[in-house]
Design a protein around this motif. Structure first.
Motif, PDB file in Angstrom:
ATOM      1  N   PRO A 297     -61.373  40.883 -70.840  1.00  0.00           N
ATOM      2  CA  PRO A 297     -60.654  39.596 -70.844  1.00  0.00           C
ATOM      3  C   PRO A 297     -59.416  39.633 -71.729  1.00  0.00           C
ATOM      4  O   PRO A 297     -58.400  39.003 -71.420  1.00  0.00           O
ATOM      5  CB  PRO A 297     -61.696  38.616 -71.383  1.00  0.00           C
ATOM      6  N   GLU A 298     -59.489  40.387 -72.835  1.00  0.00           N
ATOM      7  CA  GLU A 298     -58.341  40.471 -73.739  1.00  0.00           C
ATOM      8  C   GLU A 298     -57.177  41.195 -73.067  1.00  0.00           C
ATOM      9  O   GLU A 298     -56.002  40.821 -73.249  1.00  0.00           O
ATOM     10  CB  GLU A 298     -58.733  41.208 -75.020  1.00  0.00           C
ATOM     11  N   GLU A 299     -57.471  42.229 -72.272  1.00  0.00           N
ATOM     12  CA  GLU A 299     -56.405  42.943 -71.565  1.00  0.00           C
ATOM     13  C   GLU A 299     -55.749  42.047 -70.517  1.00  0.00           C
ATOM     14  O   GLU A 299     -54.521  42.044 -70.364  1.00  0.00           O
ATOM     15  CB  GLU A 299     -56.961  44.207 -70.920  1.00  0.00           C
ATOM     16  N   VAL A 300     -56.579  41.286 -69.785  1.00  0.00           N
ATOM     17  CA  VAL A 300     -56.005  40.348 -68.811  1.00  0.00           C
ATOM     18  C   VAL A 300     -55.153  39.317 -69.543  1.00  0.00           C
ATOM     19  O   VAL A 300     -54.041  38.973 -69.104  1.00  0.00           O
ATOM     20  CB  VAL A 300     -57.125  39.657 -67.999  1.00  0.00           C
ATOM     21  N   GLY A 301     -55.655  38.851 -70.680  1.00  0.00           N
ATOM     22  CA  GLY A 301     -54.907  37.859 -71.456  1.00  0.00           C
ATOM     23  C   GLY A 301     -53.589  38.392 -71.977  1.00  0.00           C
ATOM     24  O   GLY A 301     -52.631  37.634 -72.151  1.00  0.00           O
ATOM     25  N   SER A 302     -53.513  39.716 -72.210  1.00  0.00           N
ATOM     26  CA  SER A 302     -52.268  40.295 -72.721  1.00  0.00           C
ATOM     27  C   SER A 302     -51.155  40.273 -71.672  1.00  0.00           C
ATOM     28  O   SER A 302     -49.983  40.482 -72.005  1.00  0.00           O
ATOM     29  CB  SER A 302     -52.510  41.734 -73.193  1.00  0.00           C
ATOM     30  N   ALA A 303     -51.509  40.022 -70.416  1.00  0.00           N
ATOM     31  CA  ALA A 303     -50.491  39.908 -69.361  1.00  0.00           C
ATOM     32  C   ALA A 303     -49.939  38.489 -69.268  1.00  0.00           C
ATOM     33  O   ALA A 303     -49.005  38.241 -68.492  1.00  0.00           O
ATOM     34  CB  ALA A 303     -51.088  40.317 -68.010  1.00  0.00           C
ATOM     35  N   ALA A 304     -50.526  37.566 -70.048  1.00  0.00           N
ATOM     36  CA  ALA A 304     -50.091  36.168 -69.972  1.00  0.00           C
ATOM     37  C   ALA A 304     -48.881  35.923 -70.871  1.00  0.00           C
ATOM     38  O   ALA A 304     -48.533  36.736 -71.725  1.00  0.00           O
ATOM     39  CB  ALA A 304     -51.252  35.252 -70.383  1.00  0.00           C
ATOM     40  N   ASP A 305     -48.243  34.769 -70.672  1.00  0.00           N
ATOM     41  CA  ASP A 305     -47.101  34.407 -71.515  1.00  0.00           C
ATOM     42  C   ASP A 305     -47.602  33.843 -72.848  1.00  0.00           C
ATOM     43  O   ASP A 305     -48.812  33.683 -73.049  1.00  0.00           O
ATOM     44  CB  ASP A 305     -46.182  33.419 -70.772  1.00  0.00           C
ATOM     45  N   PRO A 306     -46.705  33.523 -73.794  1.00  0.00           N
ATOM     46  CA  PRO A 306     -47.161  33.023 -75.104  1.00  0.00           C
ATOM     47  C   PRO A 306     -48.016  31.760 -75.001  1.00  0.00           C
ATOM     48  O   PRO A 306     -48.817  31.473 -75.894  1.00  0.00           O
ATOM     49  CB  PRO A 306     -45.845  32.754 -75.843  1.00  0.00           C
ATOM     50  N   GLY A 307     -47.874  30.997 -73.937  1.00  0.00           N
ATOM     51  CA  GLY A 307     -48.691  29.802 -73.754  1.00  0.00           C
ATOM     52  C   GLY A 307     -50.040  30.078 -73.122  1.00  0.00           C
ATOM     53  O   GLY A 307     -50.804  29.152 -72.849  1.00  0.00           O
ATOM     54  N   GLY A 308     -50.328  31.361 -72.860  1.00  0.00           N
ATOM     55  CA  GLY A 308     -51.622  31.725 -72.294  1.00  0.00           C
ATOM     56  C   GLY A 308     -51.700  31.593 -70.788  1.00  0.00           C
ATOM     57  O   GLY A 308     -52.800  31.616 -70.224  1.00  0.00           O
ATOM     58  N   MET A 309     -50.567  31.467 -70.103  1.00  0.00           N
ATOM     59  CA  MET A 309     -50.582  31.306 -68.648  1.00  0.00           C
ATOM     60  C   MET A 309     -50.181  32.613 -67.962  1.00  0.00           C
ATOM     61  O   MET A 309     -49.189  33.254 -68.348  1.00  0.00           O
ATOM     62  CB  MET A 309     -49.618  30.193 -68.228  1.00  0.00           C
TER      63      MET A 309
END
Length: 412
Positions: A297-309
């Motif tokens: 989940p952290e790797e997927v989250g690292s593809a998000a923008d600073p707002g988490g989207m």
């Protein structure tokens, strides 16, 4: 009971069930052939498709027992304060409808949910009665999926698992704060407690079946849940993290996402616009990356923008690869399977086929094009016998070159 009355209630309760994403069949244009022209219909009686544990696509009668409800969840069209037409079936009527549809070869199973009438226990008893009657009185061997009510007595939920192939309990919203604000009658600890009970019962039933041939089964197709996206302020990172936690803790078969859709006479606390349907699609892609491609989940989250989207214009796997370009290019003739699965455009089947092929000879770009169905997206990220991307991987305009053409939404 007149035929018109039955059809009227069936139309109301089948339409009310379309908001459940577990076997979604809504979103298509309304067409029918009642004027004698053409063949088939997309309207009416809530027949949807789902996948059985063995991979077969089956048709289910998807209906609510009732859309009366004592709860007042802001996002639900069937909430107590909603001004919608109400209807109700008795358990015997649902049993009769299921058998009649089944004998006409319209369906292969039943998906049953319900609003809460009188109390959670009373409603759950009626849901269980439908499944029990089908199994014990009519020896019904078709697929049954029951939506269970977390506020009901655990013994009733346990009995639902005894008769159903799959049970599901909706977590409703990604965060406890969102649940408290939009569904004040529901409590996160109670929902998770019910999911934990079902999870333990499934594990115990599987263990018993290994030791005793005739031990009773319990929800052999597992349990699933559903999350509404866009009704509260939860980011994609929060949603992905929450889903991953549910998979790990309760052994879920699926987490379904349902993009919030504005409803008639909506509560003032809800957003005025629904989120883009593409957001729901990106969350499903993230779900697959975690379940089948080895991403955390952290790797997927690292593809998000600073707002988490997560980005909407490109898929999360490509977004991750563009952010971590130092991990590429991957040599398809030498790399381990784990690294190959991270190449944008390479699916699990293509990776396995390439691994088999490279035992026989060196892989060329043409092999990748043939097995992966295309090479435009993956070409900057791979090395083959006859291809090396050189500076292509590090180009500043790589994202613009790989992003698909922007397409207008069908339901915008």
């Amino acid at each position: 009971m007149s035929r018109d009355d039955l059809l009227d209630r069936l139309a109301i309760l089948a339409d009310a069930a379309k908001y459940d994403a577990s076997c979604a069949s809504s979103g298509t244009a309304r067409r029918d052939s009642r004027d004698g022209k053409g063949l088939g219909s997309t309207e009416g009686m809530g027949i949807c498709h789902a996948y059985a544990p063995d991979g077969r696509c089956i048709s289910l009668l998807k209906v609510l027992l009732t859309n009366h409800c004592v709860f007042d969840c802001h996002y639900c069209i069937n909430r107590k304060s909603s001004n919608v037409r109400r209807a109700r079936f008795t358990p015997a009527e649902v049993v009769d409808l299921t058998l009649r549809f089944y004998r006409r070869n319209y369906i292969e199973g039943l998906f049953l949910s319900s609003g809460i009438v009188k109390s959670s226990n009373h409603t759950m008893e009626q849901i269980v009665e439908v499944a029990r009657t089908l199994r014990t009185v009519h020896d019904f061997r078709g697929y049954i999926h029951l939506k269970t009510i977390p506020e009901a007595d655990p013994d009733l939920i346990a009995e639902a698992g005894r008769w159903a192939d799959r049970v599901s309990i909706n977590v409703e919203l990604p965060t406890e704060a969102g649940l408290a604000r939009l569904a004040p009658d529901k409590k996160a600890p109670q929902i998770e407690g019910a999911m934990k009970g079902v999870s333990q019962a499934i594990v115990e039933a599987k263990d018993s079946l290994r030791r005793f041939r005739h031990a009773p089964a319990f929800a052999p197709a597992g349990q699933s849940t559903q999350m509404i996206v866009g009704a509260d302020g939860a980011s994609d990172v929060q949603i992905v993290s929450r889903a991953s936690s549910l998979y790990d803790r309760f052994g879920l078969r699926r987490v379904y996402y349902s993009a919030f859709s504005p409803i008639p006479d909506a509560s003032a606390v809800l957003p005025l616009q629904r989120p883009p349907l593409l957001r729901e699609h990106r969350l499903y892609q993230s779900d697959w990356l975690i379940r089948f491609y080895g991403f955390t989940p952290e790797e997927v989250g690292s593809a998000a923008d600073p707002g988490g989207m997560l980005p909407l214009d490109i898929d999360p796997k490509l977004a991750w690869a563009l952010r971590f370009r130092e991990r590429f290019p991957v040599d398809l003739n030498r790399a381990p399977r784990e690294d190959m699965l991270r190449v944008p455009g390479l699916g699990t089947k293509a990776v396995d086929a390439l691994i088999v092929l490279r035992r026989q000879r060196q892989i060329r770009l043409e092999d990748v094009r043939r097995l992966a169905g295309g090479w435009r997206k993956l070409r900057p990220f791979v090395v083959t016998l006859d291809w090396r991307p050189v500076t292509l991987t590090d180009r500043d305009d790589l994202r613009a070159r790989l992003a698909p053409p922007r397409q207008m939404e069908l339901f915008g």
